[in-house]
Write a protein that holds these residues in place. Structure first.
Motif, short mmCIF file in Angstrom:
data_model
loop_
_atom_site.label_atom_id
_atom_site.label_comp_id
_atom_site.label_asym_id
_atom_site.label_seq_id
_atom_site.Cartn_x
_atom_site.Cartn_y
_atom_site.Cartn_z
N LEU A 146 0.82 -1.22 0.00
CA LEU A 146 0.00 0.00 0.00
C LEU A 146 0.84 1.26 0.00
N LYS A 147 2.14 1.12 0.29
CA LYS A 147 3.00 2.28 0.26
C LYS A 147 3.26 2.66 -1.21
N GLY A 148 3.10 3.93 -1.53
CA GLY A 148 3.28 4.37 -2.89
C GLY A 148 3.14 5.86 -3.02
N PRO A 149 3.24 6.34 -4.24
CA PRO A 149 3.18 7.79 -4.47
C PRO A 149 1.80 8.40 -4.25
N VAL A 150 0.76 7.58 -4.31
CA VAL A 150 -0.60 8.10 -4.10
C VAL A 150 -1.30 7.25 -3.05
N PRO A 151 -2.28 7.81 -2.36
CA PRO A 151 -3.03 7.02 -1.38
C PRO A 151 -3.71 5.82 -2.04
N ALA A 152 -4.02 4.82 -1.23
CA ALA A 152 -4.70 3.63 -1.72
C ALA A 152 -6.03 3.46 -0.99
N ILE A 153 -7.00 2.90 -1.71
CA ILE A 153 -8.29 2.54 -1.12
C ILE A 153 -8.41 1.02 -1.21
N VAL A 154 -8.54 0.37 -0.07
CA VAL A 154 -8.74 -1.08 -0.03
C VAL A 154 -10.18 -1.32 0.39
N VAL A 155 -10.94 -1.98 -0.48
CA VAL A 155 -12.34 -2.27 -0.21
C VAL A 155 -12.48 -3.76 0.09
N LEU A 156 -12.98 -4.08 1.26
CA LEU A 156 -13.32 -5.45 1.60
C LEU A 156 -14.84 -5.52 1.67
N GLU A 157 -15.44 -6.08 0.65
CA GLU A 157 -16.90 -6.08 0.53
C GLU A 157 -17.49 -7.34 1.14
N ASP A 158 -18.65 -7.17 1.80
CA ASP A 158 -19.40 -8.27 2.39
C ASP A 158 -18.56 -9.06 3.41
N ALA A 159 -18.00 -8.33 4.36
CA ALA A 159 -17.13 -8.96 5.35
C ALA A 159 -17.88 -9.93 6.25
N HIS A 160 -19.19 -9.87 6.29
CA HIS A 160 -19.95 -10.83 7.11
C HIS A 160 -19.79 -12.26 6.59
N TRP A 161 -19.31 -12.43 5.35
CA TRP A 161 -19.08 -13.76 4.79
C TRP A 161 -17.60 -14.17 4.84
N ALA A 162 -16.75 -13.33 5.42
CA ALA A 162 -15.32 -13.59 5.39
C ALA A 162 -14.95 -14.79 6.27
N ASP A 163 -13.90 -15.50 5.85
CA ASP A 163 -13.38 -16.58 6.68
C ASP A 163 -12.57 -15.99 7.82
N GLU A 164 -12.26 -16.80 8.81
CA GLU A 164 -11.59 -16.28 10.00
C GLU A 164 -10.19 -15.80 9.69
N ALA A 165 -9.48 -16.45 8.76
CA ALA A 165 -8.12 -16.01 8.43
C ALA A 165 -8.16 -14.62 7.79
N THR A 166 -9.12 -14.37 6.92
CA THR A 166 -9.25 -13.04 6.31
C THR A 166 -9.58 -11.99 7.36
N LEU A 167 -10.41 -12.36 8.32
CA LEU A 167 -10.77 -11.42 9.38
C LEU A 167 -9.55 -11.11 10.25
N ASP A 168 -8.69 -12.12 10.50
CA ASP A 168 -7.48 -11.87 11.27
C ASP A 168 -6.58 -10.87 10.55
N VAL A 169 -6.40 -11.07 9.24
CA VAL A 169 -5.57 -10.14 8.46
C VAL A 169 -6.19 -8.74 8.49
N THR A 170 -7.52 -8.67 8.36
CA THR A 170 -8.20 -7.37 8.36
C THR A 170 -7.99 -6.65 9.68
N ARG A 171 -8.08 -7.38 10.81
CA ARG A 171 -7.90 -6.75 12.11
C ARG A 171 -6.48 -6.22 12.26
N LEU A 172 -5.50 -7.01 11.85
CA LEU A 172 -4.10 -6.57 11.95
C LEU A 172 -3.84 -5.38 11.04
N LEU A 173 -4.39 -5.43 9.84
CA LEU A 173 -4.20 -4.34 8.89
C LEU A 173 -4.79 -3.04 9.43
#
Length: 905
Positions: free
Chosen positions: A103-130
């Motif tokens: 995500l580091k770069g010359p311009v800001p970044a937008i990260v969209v995680l859509e429909d997180a209520h369906w996410a697996d636990e590993a994805t949720l762990d990464v999301t929390r840390l991020l």
């Protein structure tokens, strides 16, 4: 279009503005129920032209077993450096670190995680840390989820509770649409926006799917979406859901317990799924349309059994639990509903008839008609004497509610029963009501014939008995009064003659309702003639009706007090009566009367030069009566057409053609003349030859000249404006006579005194006085009456006047829809399926400018969507301009001579 989402978009843009290069990142949580429009909102946000950020989009899928790290795998495919990391490790910390580096770069970044209520636990762990380490990079993490499906133990709850300080988190809620927004989306569709909002709860997905289906039923897309959510519930939860689904609105907890038995312990599961809501003592579906989808999916046997269980529980006399509420009269309609769904004919007849009588007594005529109709569906086994009462009662209520054809059919069935039994009074009563019903539907000659037959039968009855006020006397007085009304719009002398007979007989035998009706008719004729007694009779009719609780009599008097000044174009006076009459009728559910008054209100807007308001009001009338012939619909069609024609919009001949076809069968001079005048005006604005205008108006003038100086006078005046002679203008109404005899300024003054600016300008157009013509041109321009302004300017130039505005460019005038060259270019790109943003890129203009062009195209083509606009353009034969860059977007020209080859292509 996105409605009522400006606040949410502003919050997203504000959050992005706070993460420029070098600043710590932020988190935005976007929540809302299923179908609220979260995805559409985010697409609008990231799809804005010139967005100062790069976008990484990942979506969680509704799999039975979620794919571990599925969203991150999708992100890795589009993110350099992250793909290799995902292939070598699945540790949340390492993946979060790798994503932060990406995500580091010359311009800001937008990260969209859509429909997180369906996410697996590993994805949720990464999301929390991020999220917790987002301060290290200039990025915006946007997480969307359904808040109606998060139970207390849902894994996403842990992530949401472990987010960084609130100062770096923005919460955006995507709520339901308001009633006003639903009305905007509904537009001219034949769907009541209030009912649609109530059924869908304003859920954008449900609303748009119902509108797309164009049906009042539950669309398949909605049913599929609802049943997909239902499929994830346990078996006992489904049993509970089925029990609640058969109860419209709210279901009592004790009733649900009776129906569902032990399955009621799965209530929490149903609540967590987002399907049900609960309050003290009640359980209901979150959305009524979802309830209907579940109910419609039930097998017929189970559906009937559940309704039978509801009926049994609601009518049970014992109450061992002490929880049940005692059913009052207000629940009769509810019992009738469940009895019909259970197939219990005896219970239907019992409860529906009682519910209908109760509704009629309280003035709820629409509900009364519907309950009588319900009873009639199960009346096959009744005796003719019992069935005829239901038929007549249904017709009596339906007369006021826009169910004209059904009412007429019921009366014809009742007539046969009375004929078979030899009941002459019954025949006369039904024929009189049938005559009224046919008249409301525009079948005036057929209706008058029915009332004449009623009079003949009832006079035979009366000749053989004393005038005692029983049997045929009151019915004959009513028949006389209705017969007078049938002549009221075509033969004033006959109307007065039959009205006088009705008044005399009604006074003699004390039949107040017939007296009210006859006083109204005679008073209207006299009021129209300018006789002082006329208005007094109308006021007396209204007072008598009010004293006896005759709501119809009051409504009719209010309507006719407005109709006379309406027919004379005196809108200053007419509007006062229209407002009072409309409020009265609407409050009492007199739908057919309200519809007619609304049509007159649309005509008032037209007379004042308010084209958009007139078109909207006329469209509302047409939407409420899509299949209902009659004078109200004919008025609405002509108002809509004239508003479009006067403002220079396309699409006015279609409603004029429908109106002309309708009035041919109505035999009503007023309707015939109104449509003829509207068609003549449209032809005049189209610069049609005089022969065309003569053809449009000849029949109206011939049919109405005697005694109808207002209705026929307008048609005769259009002949004059087309350059045709008018023999003996002395019979015309005053403003038309003034214009035809060359007194243009006086005619214009007459119209201005009544606030009819457009008609005042029209009265000056045929003048040879340049000053009067310039006045007309100025007024047309002020009103936005472009076609008439062009004709006034053309006439000025023909008189040798200089400095006359040229108006639109020749290309715009030549275009059948009045589209400019730029609008035609935009239309061509729309035809290729491009969005507004894509059109802006192709044409090198701003999206806002494209929005304005698209709005103008829809308005000029009389369309409410791009598809309708393209269809109307094809019907008009509009050929889009050739756009080289659009047809060959990726081709680069290297040699000048290749241009000729491209033109050939």
């Amino acid at each position: 279009m996105l409605l009522e989402r400006s606040g949410q978009l502003a919050a997203l843009r504000a959050a992005l503005a706070e993460v420029p290069d070098g600043s710590p990142g932020r988190v935005v949580l976007v929540s809302g129920e299923a179908g609220a429009g979260k995805t559409a909102l985010l697409h609008e946000f990231v799809g804005a032209p010139g967005l100062p950020a790069r976008v990484l989009w990942a979506a969680c899928e509704p799999l039975f077993t979620p794919r571990p790290l599925g969203p991150l795998l999708d992100l890795a495919e589009a993110t350099p450096g992250l793909k290799g990391l995902v292939a070598t490790t699945t540790k949340p910390f390492d993946l979060a670190s790798g994503l932060l580096a990406a995500l580091k770069g010359p311009v800001p970044a937008i990260v969209v995680l859509e429909d997180a209520h369906w996410a697996d636990e590993a994805t949720l762990d990464v999301t929390r840390l991020l999220a917790r380490r987002l301060a290290q990079v200039p990025a915006l993490l946007v997480v969307s989820y359904r808040d109606d499906q998060l139970g207390r133990s849902h894994p996403l709850r842990v992530v949401l509770g472990d987010l960084p300080a609130a100062a770096r988190v923005t919460r955006v809620t995507v709520g339901a649409l308001s009633r006003d927004a639903v009305a905007v989306l509904t537009g001219p569709a034949d769907i009541d926006p209030d009912k649609l909002h109530q059924q869908t709860g304003g859920n954008p997905f449900f609303v748009t799917e119902v509108l797309a289906a164009g049906s009042k039923l539950v669309p398949p897309t909605v049913k599929d979406a609802v049943l997909a959510r239902v499929a994830s519930l346990s078996g006992r939860a489904l049993d509970l859901l089925d029990a609640v689904a058969v109860v419209p609105g709210r279901a009592e907890r004790w009733l649900v317990a009776d129906l569902a038995g032990q399955a009621v312990d799965r209530l929490d599961e149903c609540l967590s799924s987002g399907m049900l809501t609960a309050s003290e003592g009640w359980i209901s579906f979150r959305h009524e349309i979802a309830r209907r989808a579940v109910e419609d999916s039930l097998p017929p046997g189970r559906l009937a059994a559940l309704h039978r269980g509801v009926l049994t529980a609601l009518t049970a006399s014992d109450d061992p639990t002490g929880q049940r509420q005692v059913l009052g009269g207000a629940d009769l309609a509810r019992l009738a509903h469940h009895a019909e769904a259970a197939g219990d004919g005896e219970a239907v007849l019992r409860f529906a008839t009682a519910a209908a009588e109760q509704a009629a007594a309280s003035g709820a005529r629409l509900q009364g008609a519907e309950e009588y109709a319900r009873a009639l569906r199960f009346a096959g086994g009744l005796s003719p004497a019992d069935r005829v009462g239901l038929l007549e009662n249904f017709a009596r209520q339906a007369y006021h509610t826009g169910k004209g054809q059904e009412a007429a059919d019921a009366l014809r069935q009742a007539l046969v029963i009375h004929q078979e039994s030899g009941d002459l009074v019954g025949q006369g009563r039904v024929l009189t009501q049938l005559g009224r019903q046919l008249g409301v539907g525009g079948h005036f000659l057929e209706g008058r014939a029915a009332v004449h037959e009623a009079v003949s039968l009832l006079e035979q009855v009366l000749a053989g008995q004393a005038r005692s006020g029983r049997d045929g006397g009151p019915e004959l007085a009513r028949a006389y009064a209705v017969l007078a009304t049938s002549y009221g719009l075509s033969d004033d002398d006959e109307a007065v003659r039959w009205g006088a007979k009705a008044i005399a007989l009604a006074d003699e035998i004390g039949c107040t309702d017939a007296l009210v009706y006859a006083l109204n008719t005679v008073g209207t004729v006299e009021f129209k003639r300018g006789e002082a007694e006329g208005r007094a009779k109308l006021e007396r009719s209204r007072e008598l009706a009010g004293a006896t609780g005759d709501e119809i009599g009051v409504a009719r008097a209010c309507l006719h007090l407005a109709l006379v000044p309406v027919s004379q174009h005196d809108w200053v006076i007419a509007d006062q009566y229209l407002a009072r009459a409309t409020a009265y009728c609407a409050a009492r559910e007199l739908d057919s009367w309200t519809l007619w008054l609304n049509a007159l209100a649309a005509e008032s807007e037209l007379a004042r030069g308010r084209w958009t308001a007139a078109a909207d009001a006329a469209t509302a009338v047409l939407r409420k009566a899509p299949d209902q012939p009659g004078h109200a619909r004919a008025v609405a069609l002509t108002v809509l057409a004239r508003a479009r024609a006067r403002s220079g919009e396309a699409g006015y001949w279609a409603p004029l053609d429908e109106a002309a076809e309708m009035v041919r069968s109505m035999s009503l001079p007023q309707s015939l003349s109104q449509v003829a005048a509207a068609r003549a005006e449209a032809a005049w604005l189209d610069r049609a030859p005089a022969a065309r205008i003569r053809a449009e108006t000849e029949a109206a003038c011939a049919a109405e000249r005697a005694g109808y100086s207002w209705f026929a006078g307008e048609s005769a005046c259009w002949q004059w404006r087309a350059g045709l002679p008018v023999d003996d203008p002395g019979w015309l109404a005053e403003p038309y006579r003034l214009e035809v005899t060359g007194q243009h300024a006086s005619a214009a003054r007459w119209w201005r005194d009544r606030q009819c600016a457009y008609e005042a300008a029209l009265a000056l157009v045929s003048s040879a006085d340049p000053e009067l013509l310039r006045t007309a041109l100025t007024e047309f321009s002020r009103l936005g009456a472009r076609p008439a302004a062009l004709l006034a300017a053309r006439r000025l130039r023909a008189l040798g006047e200089r400095g006359v505005p040229r108006g639109p460019r020749p290309g715009t005038v030549a275009n059948k829809a009045g589209l400019t060259a730029r609008e035609t270019e935009v239309l061509a790109l729309l035809g290729q399926g491009l969005s507004n943003a894509e059109v802006a890129v192709r044409m090198v203009i701003s999206v806002r400018t494209v929005d304005h062009h698209v709005a103008a195209i829809l308005r000029k083509l009389g369309a409410r969507s791009r598809t309708q606009a393209l269809q109307e353009a094809a019907r008009l034969g509009l050929t889009p301009l050739p756009i080289l860059a659009t047809r060959l977007p990726t081709l680069r020209l290297c040699r000048r001579e290749s241009c000729a080859d491209l033109v050939d292509i």
